[in-house]
Design a protein around this motif. Sequence first.
Motif, PDB file in Angstrom:
ATOM      1  N   SER A 753     -31.187  56.028 -18.134  1.00  0.00           N
ATOM      2  CA  SER A 753     -30.832  54.612 -17.918  1.00  0.00           C
ATOM      3  C   SER A 753     -29.551  54.226 -18.661  1.00  0.00           C
ATOM      4  O   SER A 753     -28.890  53.232 -18.319  1.00  0.00           O
ATOM      5  CB  SER A 753     -31.986  53.721 -18.374  1.00  0.00           C
ATOM      6  OG  SER A 753     -32.198  53.862 -19.769  1.00  0.00           O
ATOM      7  N   ARG A 754     -29.209  55.022 -19.692  1.00  0.00           N
ATOM      8  CA  ARG A 754     -27.994  54.724 -20.438  1.00  0.00           C
ATOM      9  C   ARG A 754     -26.764  55.388 -19.833  1.00  0.00           C
ATOM     10  O   ARG A 754     -25.649  55.206 -20.306  1.00  0.00           O
ATOM     11  CB  ARG A 754     -28.174  55.189 -21.887  1.00  0.00           C
ATOM     12  CG  ARG A 754     -29.210  54.380 -22.662  1.00  0.00           C
ATOM     13  CD  ARG A 754     -29.117  54.628 -24.150  1.00  0.00           C
ATOM     14  NE  ARG A 754     -29.473  55.988 -24.498  1.00  0.00           N
ATOM     15  CZ  ARG A 754     -30.708  56.396 -24.812  1.00  0.00           C
ATOM     16  NH1 ARG A 754     -31.692  55.506 -24.802  1.00  0.00           N
ATOM     17  NH2 ARG A 754     -30.924  57.640 -25.117  1.00  0.00           N
ATOM     18  N   VAL A 755     -26.930  56.143 -18.810  1.00  0.00           N
ATOM     19  CA  VAL A 755     -25.803  56.779 -18.140  1.00  0.00           C
ATOM     20  C   VAL A 755     -25.090  55.733 -17.278  1.00  0.00           C
ATOM     21  O   VAL A 755     -25.729  54.906 -16.618  1.00  0.00           O
ATOM     22  CB  VAL A 755     -26.270  57.976 -17.296  1.00  0.00           C
ATOM     23  CG1 VAL A 755     -25.095  58.569 -16.524  1.00  0.00           C
ATOM     24  CG2 VAL A 755     -26.930  59.021 -18.185  1.00  0.00           C
ATOM     25  N   SER A 767     -24.229  65.089 -17.144  1.00  0.00           N
ATOM     26  CA  SER A 767     -24.673  64.122 -18.151  1.00  0.00           C
ATOM     27  C   SER A 767     -25.415  64.823 -19.278  1.00  0.00           C
ATOM     28  O   SER A 767     -25.921  65.955 -19.149  1.00  0.00           O
ATOM     29  CB  SER A 767     -25.563  63.070 -17.512  1.00  0.00           C
ATOM     30  OG  SER A 767     -24.894  62.443 -16.433  1.00  0.00           O
ATOM     31  N   SER A 768     -25.550  64.129 -20.392  1.00  0.00           N
ATOM     32  CA  SER A 768     -26.177  64.722 -21.593  1.00  0.00           C
ATOM     33  C   SER A 768     -27.690  64.880 -21.436  1.00  0.00           C
ATOM     34  O   SER A 768     -28.289  65.755 -22.054  1.00  0.00           O
ATOM     35  CB  SER A 768     -25.867  63.852 -22.800  1.00  0.00           C
ATOM     36  OG  SER A 768     -26.357  62.533 -22.618  1.00  0.00           O
ATOM     37  N   TYR A 769     -28.333  64.021 -20.634  1.00  0.00           N
ATOM     38  CA  TYR A 769     -29.788  64.123 -20.488  1.00  0.00           C
ATOM     39  C   TYR A 769     -30.187  65.446 -19.865  1.00  0.00           C
ATOM     40  O   TYR A 769     -31.287  65.952 -20.093  1.00  0.00           O
ATOM     41  CB  TYR A 769     -30.320  62.936 -19.684  1.00  0.00           C
ATOM     42  CG  TYR A 769     -30.005  62.996 -18.204  1.00  0.00           C
ATOM     43  CD1 TYR A 769     -30.844  63.657 -17.302  1.00  0.00           C
ATOM     44  CD2 TYR A 769     -28.863  62.388 -17.690  1.00  0.00           C
ATOM     45  CE1 TYR A 769     -30.551  63.701 -15.963  1.00  0.00           C
ATOM     46  CE2 TYR A 769     -28.554  62.446 -16.349  1.00  0.00           C
ATOM     47  CZ  TYR A 769     -29.422  63.108 -15.487  1.00  0.00           C
ATOM     48  OH  TYR A 769     -29.148  63.159 -14.134  1.00  0.00           O
ATOM     49  N   GLY A 816     -36.055  58.458 -12.986  1.00  0.00           N
ATOM     50  CA  GLY A 816     -34.798  57.981 -13.587  1.00  0.00           C
ATOM     51  C   GLY A 816     -33.799  57.551 -12.537  1.00  0.00           C
ATOM     52  O   GLY A 816     -33.125  56.508 -12.690  1.00  0.00           O
ATOM     53  N   PHE A 817     -33.683  58.310 -11.450  1.00  0.00           N
ATOM     54  CA  PHE A 817     -32.740  57.941 -10.386  1.00  0.00           C
ATOM     55  C   PHE A 817     -33.179  56.671  -9.680  1.00  0.00           C
ATOM     56  O   PHE A 817     -32.356  55.849  -9.272  1.00  0.00           O
ATOM     57  CB  PHE A 817     -32.614  59.089  -9.386  1.00  0.00           C
ATOM     58  CG  PHE A 817     -31.933  60.303  -9.963  1.00  0.00           C
ATOM     59  CD1 PHE A 817     -30.979  60.183 -10.956  1.00  0.00           C
ATOM     60  CD2 PHE A 817     -32.235  61.583  -9.484  1.00  0.00           C
ATOM     61  CE1 PHE A 817     -30.357  61.303 -11.478  1.00  0.00           C
ATOM     62  CE2 PHE A 817     -31.619  62.705 -10.006  1.00  0.00           C
ATOM     63  CZ  PHE A 817     -30.679  62.575 -11.010  1.00  0.00           C
ATOM     64  N   SER A 818     -34.515  56.529  -9.499  1.00  0.00           N
ATOM     65  CA  SER A 818     -34.996  55.337  -8.783  1.00  0.00           C
ATOM     66  C   SER A 818     -34.889  54.077  -9.643  1.00  0.00           C
ATOM     67  O   SER A 818     -34.967  52.955  -9.118  1.00  0.00           O
ATOM     68  CB  SER A 818     -36.454  55.546  -8.357  1.00  0.00           C
ATOM     69  OG  SER A 818     -37.288  55.689  -9.501  1.00  0.00           O
ATOM     70  N   ALA A 819     -34.724  54.261 -10.963  1.00  0.00           N
ATOM     71  CA  ALA A 819     -34.596  53.090 -11.836  1.00  0.00           C
ATOM     72  C   ALA A 819     -33.175  52.550 -11.882  1.00  0.00           C
ATOM     73  O   ALA A 819     -32.926  51.494 -12.496  1.00  0.00           O
ATOM     74  CB  ALA A 819     -35.065  53.464 -13.252  1.00  0.00           C
ATOM     75  N   VAL A 820     -32.248  53.285 -11.261  1.00  0.00           N
ATOM     76  CA  VAL A 820     -30.856  52.824 -11.255  1.00  0.00           C
ATOM     77  C   VAL A 820     -30.741  51.634 -10.309  1.00  0.00           C
ATOM     78  O   VAL A 820     -31.089  51.739  -9.129  1.00  0.00           O
ATOM     79  CB  VAL A 820     -29.917  53.964 -10.834  1.00  0.00           C
ATOM     80  CG1 VAL A 820     -28.476  53.448 -10.747  1.00  0.00           C
ATOM     81  CG2 VAL A 820     -30.023  55.128 -11.822  1.00  0.00           C
ATOM     82  N   GLN A 832     -25.961  64.193  -8.103  1.00  0.00           N
ATOM     83  CA  GLN A 832     -26.031  65.513  -7.476  1.00  0.00           C
ATOM     84  C   GLN A 832     -25.504  66.590  -8.396  1.00  0.00           C
ATOM     85  O   GLN A 832     -26.049  67.701  -8.460  1.00  0.00           O
ATOM     86  CB  GLN A 832     -25.260  65.503  -6.162  1.00  0.00           C
ATOM     87  CG  GLN A 832     -25.897  64.650  -5.079  1.00  0.00           C
ATOM     88  CD  GLN A 832     -25.101  64.692  -3.781  1.00  0.00           C
ATOM     89  OE1 GLN A 832     -23.903  65.019  -3.793  1.00  0.00           O
ATOM     90  NE2 GLN A 832     -25.760  64.322  -2.694  1.00  0.00           N
ATOM     91  N   LEU A 833     -24.437  66.277  -9.138  1.00  0.00           N
ATOM     92  CA  LEU A 833     -23.892  67.246 -10.087  1.00  0.00           C
ATOM     93  C   LEU A 833     -24.899  67.560 -11.194  1.00  0.00           C
ATOM     94  O   LEU A 833     -25.105  68.731 -11.549  1.00  0.00           O
ATOM     95  CB  LEU A 833     -22.596  66.692 -10.693  1.00  0.00           C
ATOM     96  CG  LEU A 833     -21.945  67.555 -11.787  1.00  0.00           C
ATOM     97  CD1 LEU A 833     -21.503  68.911 -11.215  1.00  0.00           C
ATOM     98  CD2 LEU A 833     -20.752  66.822 -12.400  1.00  0.00           C
ATOM     99  N   ASP A 834     -25.520  66.511 -11.720  1.00  0.00           N
ATOM    100  CA  ASP A 834     -26.521  66.738 -12.783  1.00  0.00           C
ATOM    101  C   ASP A 834     -27.687  67.600 -12.272  1.00  0.00           C
ATOM    102  O   ASP A 834     -28.139  68.524 -12.958  1.00  0.00           O
ATOM    103  CB  ASP A 834     -27.049  65.395 -13.300  1.00  0.00           C
ATOM    104  CG  ASP A 834     -25.979  64.604 -14.043  1.00  0.00           C
ATOM    105  OD1 ASP A 834     -24.964  65.217 -14.433  1.00  0.00           O
ATOM    106  OD2 ASP A 834     -26.172  63.397 -14.227  1.00  0.00           O
TER     107      ASP A 834
END
Length: 916
Positions: A753-755, A767-769, A816-820, A832-834
């Motif tokens: 969520s911080r991304v 990303s770091s996650y 996590g993706f659906s919370a964006v 997609q990259l992550d």
Amino acid sequence: MDLRQKVIDLLTLSKEVGDLPSSVSSPAEEQLGLSLAEIKSFDRDSLRALQDTCSDPDSQQEVFDTIEAGFVDENCNGGRYQLNKFPSVIDLNYIRHQRQLLGIQLGCVTNKLYTMIYQKQTCCASELCKVLELQENLDSALEICTSGRNHINQARSNLTAASLGLLAHYRRQHHLRKITKSLKTIQTLGKMNERVQELLGEQNYAAAIQLIVEGQHVATTYRHFHCVAQLSSRLQDTMELAEEQLDVGLSKSCKEFDSDQYGKLQQAFTLLGKQSAAIDQLNLHFASGLQQQTLLLLQKYAELSCSNRSSANPDVEVATDFHKFQFHELCKFIASKLYVACLSELSTTLWKITLNYNQIHQWHTDRPTVDAADIMPSVSFEQKFQHGRTRLWQDVQMKIRTLLSSFDVWHLSTDELLDMLDIVETLVEMGKQFCQSNSDVLRESVRQQSINYFRGFHRGKLDELHVFLENESWEQCPVRSDFNVFQLIEFRFLNQKDKSLTCNVEKPSDANFYALGSVLSPFLSRAISSAEDAIVSPSEISESTCDCNDERKIGCGSPTPILANTTLSVLRLFGRYIHFMHLLKTIAFDVLICLNQLFDYYLYAVYKLFGAASPQDATSPKLRAVLLKIEETLISTAAPGSAGSLEDAVAFSPSLSDKVSCPKVCLSSQTDHPNHFFGLKLRLVAAESVVFLARQLELLRPNLLDLIPSSKESLLQQFFSQITSVAHDLRTPIFSFVAHRYLDSEHVTNMMSRVQWEVKEVMSQHSSYVDHILQVLSDYDSSVLRVCYAQILPPEIYNILWDQILRACYHTLLDGFSAVRKCTNEGRALMQLDFRHFQVKVESLTRLRPLPDPSIVETYIKAYYLPENSLEKWIQEQTEYTPRQMMNLLQCVSQGSKKIRLNLTSFMEDLDLNRR
């Protein structure tokens, strides 16, 4: 008196006295009315007629033809014959005519006779010469005989005195020799009793009987002597004594058969002609011997039982004189600790009796063929022995049934009951071999008691299993790598059966209890092999695994079975249940149902302890259905004190059987704590123990199929097809909990969520996650191998652990993706990259191939690029996403158009309503 009779009398008188006197002829003249001159005149006329007739040959032949047959018969009286022909009324002319006719016939015959004599006169003269010559020869012979007799008389008068003296002396000598021989024979006859006693003492019965028979024949020959009568009486007494000795020897053969000794007995009975009676007497001896030996055995055990009670309770008075009790009364004194031993020894005694009978029968069958004069036909002999077998086996069954029915099996332990059933089953097989008997008496005597015992036994074992599970530490039980159920003591009866089948390929039946040379009782050869061979020490296991590094721990060599102590207890119960099935084939399928309940209860308990808290999607529909069925039929939801009584339950009924409460164990301190890796080691033992149980049942499938009716085989096959898949499906919910708890989904979601997803350019760095998740997975793999260092981790478990944590990662990434809320196209590219970087790195961390399907995340990310119409169709087709995830996706897609958002939101609400 009529005239005819008077003439007959006159003729008879004339034959006796010659010419008739004048006094007699006068009445005849008066009767005929003729004078003597007239009669003579009539005779002269007849004579002239006769001369005329005899001179003519033709007339002579005619006269011969008129002669009646009665005159030709040599036994016929001609005068009487002619007079009998006269009528009752005398006619003088008739008489004249007949007299003239007879005169002519007589003249012709006489003339013919003289003519023939004249013709044979020469022959007659020659025969007369021969007669004269014969007479001369006879006179000469008479002279020779007279001279011979004179000489014989002269010789006799000269030699008679000397010859008669010699003959008298010889006769006296011969008579004295006969008397001497008779006296010696009588003397031998007197000593015969002593010799017979010696032969009987030497058990040479045939020679003794032969000697007695010969003595009786001699006594019959010399019965005219007064002393022989007494000796004959003594011989008869000796014969009776010998028969008694034969009877005693026959009774000894019933206790211990000796072929040579029995052959001597049969030779003696053959000499006596009592073979048939001997077999009848033999059957009586077997019956009485069985009664006597069994009674003595029961007296011994009754005394032993009472002595044990006296030593335990000195104040209790017990009966001491058991010689007055009958068999059924003695059975009640047998103590429970001595019951199986008493039954075993009693069965051994009965086996020895039947073995002796079988050997005697076999001796008669194998003996040389006797001649046709044998007193006992072979058909009658065989019938007597078959009837004797049947009667003897009936007595055996009655003795065993009496002992079984006089004891309450509730006082026996499980092993003792199985031993009892094994003994009865052995007796049933003996009955089939001994006399083709089904032994229904024995089967029925144990059937009802066994049913009642097993009903309580099964309920007790379920409660015992409940206690075991509540106190189970779920530590691995050390066993050898090749361990299986056949190494346990409870399955020894299957091993013995397999060995007997292997050793007797041509004989599919069980062991022959009456084989030649059988000396070891089948009831005393029940040696119990030690079960400790199946259990190995932990040091052996550690030695086999201490040199394995982390790379070799997964599937190296032959893995050691992973099971708990309770698992061994369940396996031992399997052995006892199958032993019940083997011994009680009439209720074998009902016992199999109870065996299935043991497995079902163990599986249900393991699931409730280790798998109930796992995500719902980790439990397969098949496993969920099985668990629901077990819960309905076997698991009690009421308090333990409110359970129905045992009497209210129906035996062996799956729907009405007694239910058991689920074990309540508090393992949260280990299963929920990260330091213990959420109880992975315990879960591993629990899950693999269920799989191990299923595999052992698969090994036992052929044995179970042999024990149940053929009509029930389909149900057994259905059960096996279910337990194999369900046991493996149970792994997933058990290990899924570890994976989901190890991955801190909330922390990962917060990092996601911080991304910054509203980037304006495509990113090249993930990303770091993602690095955090990969580090968690790396630690996860190390922790799995560290926790499971004492075992060779099965590849299946390793794959399940990685499969479940990867699925947990997918769901975490999806959450996590659906919370964006807001995301640009470049932000979707970063997603997609992550995810792509995550997939590549995961492949290097694990050996799991293939990886779980990542389409649930990829499809969700790619849905952002779909147009409105395609998005509606996509939403309608997808069912694996939650409504919250779908709504967040719609808000993110329609963030630039309020109209699109409202349309998609309305469509989503309608679709959700229709699905409900």
